[in-house]
Design an enzyme around this catalytic site. Structure first.
Site, PDB file in Angstrom:
ATOM      1  N   LEU B  12      16.053  -3.776  -4.151  1.00 13.67           N
ATOM      2  CA  LEU B  12      15.516  -4.982  -3.516  1.00 13.67           C
ATOM      3  C   LEU B  12      15.471  -4.775  -2.003  1.00 13.67           C
ATOM      4  CD1 LEU B  12      14.454  -7.827  -4.144  1.00 13.67           C
ATOM      5  CD2 LEU B  12      16.796  -8.690  -3.991  1.00 13.67           C
ATOM      6  N   VAL B  15      10.203  -2.926  -0.250  1.00 18.03           N
ATOM      7  CA  VAL B  15       9.161  -2.985  -1.271  1.00 18.03           C
ATOM      8  C   VAL B  15       9.564  -3.931  -2.405  1.00 18.03           C
ATOM      9  CG1 VAL B  15       7.846  -1.646  -2.960  1.00 18.03           C
ATOM     10  CG2 VAL B  15       8.280  -0.703  -0.693  1.00 18.03           C
ATOM     11  N   THR B  17      11.427  -6.512  -2.258  1.00 17.21           N
ATOM     12  CA  THR B  17      11.242  -7.881  -1.767  1.00 17.21           C
ATOM     13  C   THR B  17       9.775  -8.292  -1.879  1.00 17.21           C
ATOM     14  OG1 THR B  17      13.071  -7.541  -0.241  1.00 17.21           O
ATOM     15  CG2 THR B  17      11.594  -9.377   0.237  1.00 17.21           C
ATOM     16  N   VAL B  34      -3.310 -11.938 -17.466  1.00 17.02           N
ATOM     17  CA  VAL B  34      -2.714 -11.265 -18.619  1.00 17.02           C
ATOM     18  C   VAL B  34      -2.380 -12.224 -19.749  1.00 17.02           C
ATOM     19  CG1 VAL B  34      -1.831  -9.298 -17.325  1.00 17.02           C
ATOM     20  CG2 VAL B  34      -0.426 -11.346 -17.545  1.00 17.02           C
ATOM     21  N   GLY B 135       0.469   3.908  -0.504  1.00 21.16           N
ATOM     22  CA  GLY B 135       0.815   2.491  -0.607  1.00 21.16           C
ATOM     23  C   GLY B 135      -0.172   1.597  -1.318  1.00 21.16           C
ATOM     24  N   GLY B 188       9.771   0.938  14.402  1.00 18.99           N
ATOM     25  CA  GLY B 188      10.056   0.994  12.967  1.00 18.99           C
ATOM     26  C   GLY B 188       8.999   1.725  12.163  1.00 18.99           C
ATOM     27  N   LYS B 206       3.106  13.861  -1.895  1.00 22.43           N
ATOM     28  CA  LYS B 206       1.960  13.067  -2.333  1.00 22.43           C
ATOM     29  C   LYS B 206       0.806  13.963  -2.772  1.00 22.43           C
ATOM     30  CE  LYS B 206       3.456   9.336   0.662  1.00 22.43           C
ATOM     31  NZ  LYS B 206       3.449   8.894   2.076  1.00 22.43           N
ATOM     32  N   GLY B 303       4.316  -0.334   3.787  1.00 20.40           N
ATOM     33  CA  GLY B 303       4.483  -1.761   4.049  1.00 20.40           C
ATOM     34  C   GLY B 303       4.869  -2.484   2.782  1.00 20.40           C
TER      35      GLY B 303
END
Lengths: 433, 433
Positions: B12, B15, B17, B34, B135, B188, B206, B303
């Protein structure tokens, strides 16, 4: 489990030829992906005897659409013939015979997409149309799957390659609209009748399709306000360039509180905007999602093999669904009722170019009219004109409502100091969102 | 049919959060997509008492991972805790308990993706990881679905936001690497230990994931040759700029006849290349397919909410698959055995910057060495240096094999006229493909 899926093709033009080529070349790869082979069983053509750029057994060709549609061995109908009324009938008939359908037909989907989608679901069939917007760019999957969890607030698309080619040439080489159009026609980038492209109608169809999916709302083609780019001049581009803008024909779609606006119009983009560097015949769709922020999908908007890539990718999804027994399940009815913004809810920045009398107090008069309508200026450019006694004024406004702009425009030509309103364009990017 | 799907969250942080926020905010939209509700049932945290930026009932929090993994009511495990060895164990255990898994963990997937994928399929479970690369950009769906029918020949990715931010600032503001890094750390955008980003390791992970999918080949992390960007200087950028190039840290993957090469290295892109205008912390992946040609996917690489968008979109696919009963069916084993190009099969253009003695005959000596190794020049720039008796020479070569470059480099420093080899970078775009 079935070992082969039979495809019936309606049409064997540029895109149809690309589809046949890809299926022939990639048999092994397709088999690996879906676990069964994919064969072309029958192909509707206008003329069986025509010379073709692809090797298709003559016995597969037919001039009767119902030899394809009614063939009980055909599982999937791929429609690449174009046209609306007749084609709509064929697709409805195919769906009612429980055939899966893949189409590249933007006109049909823009006009009858909701109806066809419903018939597909009622018959437990897939109806996919990735190739109908931005050729080889998987934007429809991007919206319906990749960004499915987000709330799309805004979309801007360069979705017509012909006009992007023309505007790129005009901007970079300083050529006039007419001469670039002629060159594009000679190169085969523009139709002999370019109306649908240059007047924005083609882009409007694609924006209707995209906004329907992005906003989950039954946007109709008539809801898209359209303005073409055939009146864009070198003067406009020159002054835009001085202010740091690039001109593109932009399909714009925005929604706020489930009230939408959709338009197509020539737009000045700030040079730092990701769409500003999308050049030549390329397409791109910029998507702003509440959570994801800015994304962009870029690629070829047309062409035989790029468009065929989207069609065959759709076909693979159909075949996977067939093997899993889940066709016709991935489609959603729109979540929101269709509500459009009124003119006083539509906010934008505009670029306005005027010829005014070059005399004392002119600017004060202009300023008064704009400020009376709550419109303030972000940028101003004034230059002398060769023509005696006149000055060129370019104004970029801050964001204001369309209703206020309409007020100003109605009165602007009546101001005694205004000689002519030369042009008016939407402005995007740079400064406020 | 089930009316609710329970999600267990491992982690938590930023990401996690974002995932909780999106699920909370978008309940109605998710339900529409869905057909059932999605609830967070349990969340693994390090510290139950920590103040959080999101409203989660304290009774859902646990510090014991197996309270999540073993909970029989949890259908889907979303892993956003990071780490490799421990996390691998948790995911294997969850899959073996027939739980669907969504992860954002690039390190884990780069190192153990093939193993985990196999375990998922064996247990009839989905394992999705869209958020592990770039992301919020749906590039993995783009490759595996949108371009599924095409043969991908080449991919170039700006897949690390930190280094792209640093290089953008260095290029646009003329600042030195060290000062931009410090600024990025203060904001940051960069970790206090930036090694993994600036030395290219993050990008390499990646690219291993992307090339595995694009080439359908079991590329391993060790197959990626890696060079970081911490040695890039203002001089390099200045001379690159004079020649029309922009510097980016590029993940490069290419295959020909099912023989692949994958690398990460600082690269000069021709300014007209679509990746050249991807700035700041944005990510983009350029894909060249045999049929589709050039496409590009652009968006935020990191982010909280962008990454959560990809995770929740994966989650929606998992839930749709659950309702259709088809989990674990969409994964494919690689089609081709892993074969890597040797140095004499790897062709590229290079930018080489040298300090040489400023005397007669220097250029002839250089030219001889390159032509002896079959390397010809596309661009040459020679400028006097402040330092007495030396000249700056920048050469951009035509395409030649890596083996030949290695030969030249081994001998270059030994030439008596060469004072120093200052830098060497890959060049992409402009001129030959």
């Amino acid at each position: 489990m079935r070992e082969n899926v039979n495809v019936g093709l309606l049409g064997l033009g540029t895109v149809g030829t690309g589809v046949v080529k890809m299926i022939q070349r990639q048999q092994e790869q397709l088999f690996h992906q879906v676990g069964c082979s994919v064969s072309i069983k029958k192909v509707l053509v206008k003329n069986v005897d025509k010379e073709r750029d692809v090797d298709v057994d003559r016995s597969l060709l037919t001039t009767d659409p119902y030899e394809v549609i009614n063939d009980p061995e055909i599982d999937v109908v791929v429609e690449v013939m174009g046209g609306v009324e007749e084609t709509r009938r064929y697709i409805i008939d195919a769906l009612q015979l429980k055939k899966q359908v893949v189409t590249a037909n933007k006109d049909l989907i823009a006009l009858h997409g909701s109806e066809l989608q419903k018939i597909a679901v009622d018959n437990g069939c897939d109806l996919f149309y990735e190739a109908s917007v931005a050729g080889g760019v998987p934007i429809i999957r991007g919206l319906t799957e990749g960004l499915a969890s987000d709330k799309i607030q805004k979309m801007m698309g360069i979705v017509n390659g012909t006009t992007n080619y023309i505007l790129t040439k005009m901007s970079k080489e300083g050529l006039a609209y007419d001469s670039v159009l002629k060159e594009a026609q000679d190169l085969g980038f523009a139709e002999s009748d370019p109306t649908s492209d240059v007047e924005g109608l083609d882009a409007a169809r694609k924006m209707a399709i995209l906004s329907r999916l992005a906003f989950s709302m039954d946007i109709e083609l008539d809801d898209v306000s359209v303005r073409g780019m055939s009146n864009v001049t070198q003067e406009d581009l020159k002054y835009g360039n001085m202010l740091g803008y690039t001109m593109k024909l932009i399909g714009y779609a925005e929604q706020e509180d489930n009230r939408a606006e959709v338009s197509v119009q020539p737009t000045f983009l700030d040079n730092s905007h990701p769409l500003a560097s999308v050049n030549n015949e390329y397409n791109a769709v910029y998507v702003y999602g509440e959570a994801v922020g800015e994304t962009m999908f870029y690629g070829p908007g047309a062409g035989s093999l790029p468009t065929a890539t989207s069609i065959v990718s759709d076909l693979l999804t159909v075949v996977k669904n067939m093997r899993l027994g889940v066709n016709g399940r991935s489609v959603l009815a729109p979540q929101f009722s269709r509500q459009l913004k009124s003119a006083d809810e539509r906010y934008a920045k505009y670029f306005i170019r005027l010829h005014v009398l070059d005399e004392v107090g002119v600017f004060a008069g202009l300023t008064q009219l704009f400020s009376d309508n709550s419109i303030s200026f972000e940028k101003i450019l004034q230059l002398p004109l060769d023509e005696k006694g006149l000055a060129e004024i370019v104004i970029v406004t801050h964001r204001a409502s369309l209703a206020n702009y309409e007020n100003v425009l109605a009165k602007l030509s009546d101001l005694p100091v205004v000689n002519a309103v030369k042009s008016l364009y939407l402005v995007e990017g740079g400064g406020q969102k």
